[in-house]
Design a protein around this motif. Structure first.
Motif, short mmCIF file in Angstrom:
data_model
loop_
_atom_site.label_atom_id
_atom_site.label_comp_id
_atom_site.label_asym_id
_atom_site.label_seq_id
_atom_site.Cartn_x
_atom_site.Cartn_y
_atom_site.Cartn_z
N PHE A 173 0.75 -1.20 -0.17
CA PHE A 173 0.08 0.11 0.11
C PHE A 173 0.87 1.07 -0.10
N THR A 195 0.83 7.15 1.85
CA THR A 195 -0.20 8.10 1.86
C THR A 195 -1.67 7.11 2.73
N LEU A 196 -1.55 6.06 2.22
CA LEU A 196 -2.98 5.37 2.96
C LEU A 196 -2.52 4.44 3.99
N GLU A 197 -1.53 4.75 4.73
CA GLU A 197 -0.99 3.67 5.76
C GLU A 197 -2.23 3.46 6.99
N HIS A 198 -2.81 4.73 7.07
CA HIS A 198 -3.82 4.68 8.03
C HIS A 198 -5.02 3.77 7.98
N HIS A 199 -5.32 3.65 6.68
CA HIS A 199 -6.40 2.66 6.42
C HIS A 199 -5.95 1.11 6.40
N TYR A 200 -4.62 0.82 6.33
CA TYR A 200 -4.19 -0.44 6.29
C TYR A 200 -3.71 -1.00 7.68
N ASP A 230 -5.96 -0.25 13.74
CA ASP A 230 -6.63 0.73 14.89
C ASP A 230 -7.31 0.47 16.09
N ARG A 238 -10.35 -1.93 15.29
CA ARG A 238 -9.96 -3.37 14.81
C ARG A 238 -9.52 -4.08 15.97
#
Length: 64
Positions: free
Chosen positions: A39, A42-47, A50, A53
């Motif tokens: 990934f 810039t999209l690390e917070h989605h993967y 958190d 989860r």
């Protein structure tokens, strides 16, 4: 090939628990990790895991 997330500290801890404590456990070991896919940063917070989860995993083990 081997996934990048494999062989981390959580793998070792869960393996030790499963090997040494499985007969005393009332629920299976549950790991919460990042998704096993490349990934963009810039999209690390989605993967990455958190709070939601982690809480979902705790609730799943608790209700086992």
């Amino acid at each position: 090939g081997v996934p990048l997330a494999a062989y981390g500290m959580s793998d070792e801890i869960s393996a030790l628990i499963a090997e040494n404590c499985i007969e005393y456990m009332e629920a299976p070991v549950k790991r919460v990790t990042g998704f096993d896919t490349p990934f963009p940063n810039t999209l690390e917070h989605h993967y990455m895991p958190d709070d939601r989860r982690v809480l979902d995993a705790i609730e799943e083990v608790y209700s086992f």
